[in-house]
Enzyme design. Structure first.
Site, PDB file in Angstrom:
ATOM      1  N   SER A  43      52.315  45.932  -0.739  1.00 53.61           N
ATOM      2  CA  SER A  43      51.745  47.065  -1.465  1.00 53.61           C
ATOM      3  C   SER A  43      52.761  47.642  -2.439  1.00 53.61           C
ATOM      4  O   SER A  43      53.976  47.580  -2.213  1.00 53.61           O
ATOM      5  CB  SER A  43      51.359  48.133  -0.438  1.00 53.61           C
ATOM      6  OG  SER A  43      51.129  49.360  -1.076  1.00 53.61           O
ATOM      7  N   THR A  72      53.419  50.472  -2.587  1.00 54.27           N
ATOM      8  CA  THR A  72      54.105  51.556  -1.875  1.00 54.27           C
ATOM      9  C   THR A  72      55.559  51.200  -1.565  1.00 54.27           C
ATOM     10  O   THR A  72      56.387  52.093  -1.401  1.00 54.27           O
ATOM     11  CB  THR A  72      53.313  51.923  -0.588  1.00 54.27           C
ATOM     12  OG1 THR A  72      53.816  53.151  -0.077  1.00 54.27           O
ATOM     13  CG2 THR A  72      53.433  50.879   0.490  1.00 54.27           C
ATOM     14  N   TYR A 115      53.234  53.808   7.350  1.00 48.36           N
ATOM     15  CA  TYR A 115      52.468  52.668   6.815  1.00 48.36           C
ATOM     16  C   TYR A 115      53.307  51.916   5.773  1.00 48.36           C
ATOM     17  O   TYR A 115      53.457  50.692   5.840  1.00 48.36           O
ATOM     18  CB  TYR A 115      51.150  53.154   6.182  1.00 48.36           C
ATOM     19  CG  TYR A 115      50.512  52.095   5.310  1.00 48.36           C
ATOM     20  CD1 TYR A 115      49.932  50.963   5.873  1.00 48.36           C
ATOM     21  CD2 TYR A 115      50.533  52.195   3.910  1.00 48.36           C
ATOM     22  CE1 TYR A 115      49.381  49.961   5.075  1.00 48.36           C
ATOM     23  CE2 TYR A 115      49.988  51.209   3.107  1.00 48.36           C
ATOM     24  CZ  TYR A 115      49.414  50.097   3.695  1.00 48.36           C
ATOM     25  OH  TYR A 115      48.874  49.104   2.900  1.00 48.36           O
ATOM     26  N   LYS A 146      55.148  47.882   5.620  1.00 48.08           N
ATOM     27  CA  LYS A 146      55.062  46.874   4.548  1.00 48.08           C
ATOM     28  C   LYS A 146      56.467  46.441   4.134  1.00 48.08           C
ATOM     29  O   LYS A 146      56.745  45.252   3.947  1.00 48.08           O
ATOM     30  CB  LYS A 146      54.302  47.429   3.338  1.00 48.08           C
ATOM     31  CG  LYS A 146      52.835  47.682   3.603  1.00 48.08           C
ATOM     32  CD  LYS A 146      52.077  46.380   3.818  1.00 48.08           C
ATOM     33  CE  LYS A 146      50.681  46.600   4.341  1.00 48.08           C
ATOM     34  NZ  LYS A 146      50.059  45.401   4.875  1.00 48.08           N
TER      35      LYS A 146
HETATM   36  P1  NAD Z   1      40.803  46.622   6.021  1.00 50.60           P
HETATM   37  O1  NAD Z   1      41.114  47.619   7.076  1.00 50.60           O
HETATM   38  O2  NAD Z   1      39.453  46.642   5.398  1.00 50.60           O
HETATM   39  O3  NAD Z   1      41.064  45.134   6.568  1.00 50.60           O
HETATM   40  C1  NAD Z   1      42.065  44.851   7.518  1.00 50.60           C
HETATM   41  C2  NAD Z   1      41.417  44.009   8.594  1.00 50.60           C
HETATM   42  O4  NAD Z   1      42.400  43.694   9.588  1.00 50.60           O
HETATM   43  C3  NAD Z   1      40.271  44.727   9.317  1.00 50.60           C
HETATM   44  O5  NAD Z   1      39.143  43.860   9.348  1.00 50.60           O
HETATM   45  C4  NAD Z   1      40.805  44.973  10.731  1.00 50.60           C
HETATM   46  O6  NAD Z   1      39.784  44.924  11.690  1.00 50.60           O
HETATM   47  C5  NAD Z   1      41.810  43.834  10.870  1.00 50.60           C
HETATM   48  N1  NAD Z   1      42.921  44.093  11.801  1.00 50.60           N
HETATM   49  C6  NAD Z   1      43.756  45.156  11.836  1.00 50.60           C
HETATM   50  N2  NAD Z   1      44.646  45.017  12.824  1.00 50.60           N
HETATM   51  C7  NAD Z   1      44.396  43.826  13.420  1.00 50.60           C
HETATM   52  C8  NAD Z   1      44.984  43.118  14.498  1.00 50.60           C
HETATM   53  N3  NAD Z   1      46.009  43.614  15.188  1.00 50.60           N
HETATM   54  N4  NAD Z   1      44.476  41.908  14.831  1.00 50.60           N
HETATM   55  C9  NAD Z   1      43.410  41.387  14.163  1.00 50.60           C
HETATM   56  N5  NAD Z   1      42.810  42.028  13.134  1.00 50.60           N
HETATM   57  C10 NAD Z   1      43.297  43.232  12.774  1.00 50.60           C
HETATM   58  O7  NAD Z   1      41.930  46.759   4.897  1.00 50.60           O
HETATM   59  P2  NAD Z   1      42.007  46.099   3.452  1.00 50.60           P
HETATM   60  O8  NAD Z   1      41.868  47.185   2.456  1.00 50.60           O
HETATM   61  O9  NAD Z   1      41.142  44.911   3.377  1.00 50.60           O
HETATM   62  O10 NAD Z   1      43.537  45.668   3.444  1.00 50.60           O
HETATM   63  C11 NAD Z   1      43.963  44.365   3.805  1.00 50.60           C
HETATM   64  C12 NAD Z   1      45.475  44.325   3.773  1.00 50.60           C
HETATM   65  O11 NAD Z   1      45.941  44.703   2.484  1.00 50.60           O
HETATM   66  C13 NAD Z   1      46.129  45.288   4.769  1.00 50.60           C
HETATM   67  O12 NAD Z   1      47.283  44.677   5.295  1.00 50.60           O
HETATM   68  C14 NAD Z   1      46.525  46.457   3.885  1.00 50.60           C
HETATM   69  O13 NAD Z   1      47.627  47.163   4.405  1.00 50.60           O
HETATM   70  C15 NAD Z   1      46.884  45.749   2.596  1.00 50.60           C
HETATM   71  N6  NAD Z   1      46.778  46.625   1.413  1.00 50.60           N
HETATM   72  C16 NAD Z   1      45.616  47.294   1.184  1.00 50.60           C
HETATM   73  C17 NAD Z   1      45.534  48.143   0.086  1.00 50.60           C
HETATM   74  C18 NAD Z   1      44.259  48.921  -0.168  1.00 50.60           C
HETATM   75  O14 NAD Z   1      44.302  49.874  -0.943  1.00 50.60           O
HETATM   76  N7  NAD Z   1      43.125  48.568   0.392  1.00 50.60           N
HETATM   77  C19 NAD Z   1      46.619  48.306  -0.781  1.00 50.60           C
HETATM   78  C20 NAD Z   1      47.787  47.581  -0.503  1.00 50.60           C
HETATM   79  C21 NAD Z   1      47.861  46.752   0.594  1.00 50.60           C
END
Ligand code: NAD
Ligand code: UDP
Length: 337
Positions: A125, A127, A150, A154
């Protein structure tokens, strides 16, 4: 390639599955569904035109479950989305966040190593840059101080992956530093489905538009930006999804560790987004100016030239597309899945 997609039922994972299959790859999803709904995978399969996406409900911290998945399948690479992502919640529950995100990644990497799969794309990210030392942010910009657990997870996972690749150069690792993913698949069938009150700007706007929230609170209008509201690099989730397919290239070419900013390179203020949403969708978004949100920075957008140069990826969708598709999804699915 056959790809293990952790967290594939989530917002970014579900959109990435579509791009993977479109590009001729196949996938197996492992997700514990702690922040997602299996209906997303059903709809992904429907959009791709296959019976079902191979799916195993498991937690990535469950080493035995991972062992049986890796024993029963050959994977060319892992795309690792699984993680908790709510900034505010991470301040209240740091142990849960470090355990899920950092420990979860360690357990996953250990299983990958034992089963001889040493290729991974990681969801990092913007971040990790903290309050960035330069704008637009390039990958050579130093990492900064993250203001919440969080962000720390990362940054720590990036360091773990970097150290791992130094120790064992057989690993091929891509760190994708996402900027602000918004929007939804243009079909309106899959999109962002936050639990409870949305933390992020676009899901909050769409919930105001659909009548679930009375007004949008804008967190501060006294930042040193042209209209005083915070500036971010919003990127359509389908563009972000396609970046993962491009990121398989350095994996295939076995080029070690690579880091890419994944954004459009354009900064838009909160008011820019609100005005674009109103104009594109013809829906009013009442808003009120509120105090600044703790930990927010004024301006954050990237220079995405490295990804374009090295992996041939460039964002295609505009802010208007993001607003249209976010609203299409929310309007057709007022209560999510
Ligand atoms: P999301 O919460 O929709 O998807 C994450 C998925 O991981 C979910 O389906 C959840 O059920 C699953 N999960 C979480 N912990 C788990 C575990 N221990 N075992 C198995 N499954 C698990 O989030 P997203 O927006 O799709 O983000 C995906 C990734 O991208 C994440 O790592 C997030 O930190 C990163 N990210 C997201 C953003 C954003 O703005 N959405 C920005 C930067 C980085
Ligand atoms: N924001 C806002 N009201 C909200 C949510 C967000 O004004 O209800 C602002 C926030 O202060 C920031 C921008 O919108 O300037 C993007 O915030 P978001 O939480 O979506 O992403 P971040 O960049 O913080 O990860």
């Amino acid at each position: 390639m056959n790809i293990l997609v952790t967290g594939g039922a989530g917002f970014i994972g579900s959109h990435t599955l579509i791009e993977l299959y479109k590009a001729g790859h196949t996938a197996l999803v492992v997700d514990n569904l702690c922040n997602s709904n299996p209906e997303a995978l059903r709809r992904v399969a429907e959009l791709i035109g296959i019976d079902a996406i191979p799916f195993i409900k498991a937690d990535i911290r469950d080493s035995k479950a991972l062992d049986s998945i890796f024993s029963a399948n050959h994977f060319d690479a892992v795309i690792h989305f699984a993680g908790l992502k709510a900034v505010g919640e991470s301040v209240e529950k740091p142990l849960e966040y470090y355990d899920n995100n950092v420990n979860g990644t360690l357990v996953l990497l250990d299983a990958m190593r034992r089963h001889g799969c040493k290729n991974i794309i990681f969801s990092s990210s913007a971040t990790v840059y903290g309050d960035p030392a330069e704008i637009p942010i390039t990958e050579s910009c130093p990492k900064g101080q993250c203001t919440n657990p969080y962000g720390q997870t990362k940054s720590i996972i990036e360091q773990i992956l970097t150290d791992l690749q130094v120790a064992d150069p057989q690993w091929n690792i891509v760190l994708l530093r996402y900027f602000n993913p918004i929007g939804a698949h243009p079909s309106g069938r899959i999109g962002e489905n936050p639990n409870g009150i949305p933390n992020n700007l676009m899901p909050y706007i769409t919930q105001v538009a659909v009548g679930k929230r009375e007004y949008l609170g804008i967190f501060g209008n006294d930042y040193p930006t042209p209209d005083g509201t915070g500036i971010r690099d919003y990127i359509h989730v389908c563009d972000l999804a396609s970046a993962h397919i491009a990121a398989l290239k350095p994996i295939e070419q076995k080029t070690g560790l690579n880091i890419y900013n994944i954004g459009t390179g354009h900064g838009y203020s909160v008011l820019d987004v609100v005005k674009a949403f109103i104009r594109v969708n013809g829906v009013d978004i009442p808003y009120r100016i509120m105090p600044r949100r703790a930990g927010d920075i004024a301006t954050c957008y990237c220079n995405p030239a490295k990804a374009n140069r090295e992996i041939g990826w460039k964002a295609q969708f505009t802010l208007d597309d993001m607003c249209r598709d976010a609203w299409h999804w929310q309007h057709a699915n007022p209560n999510g899945y």
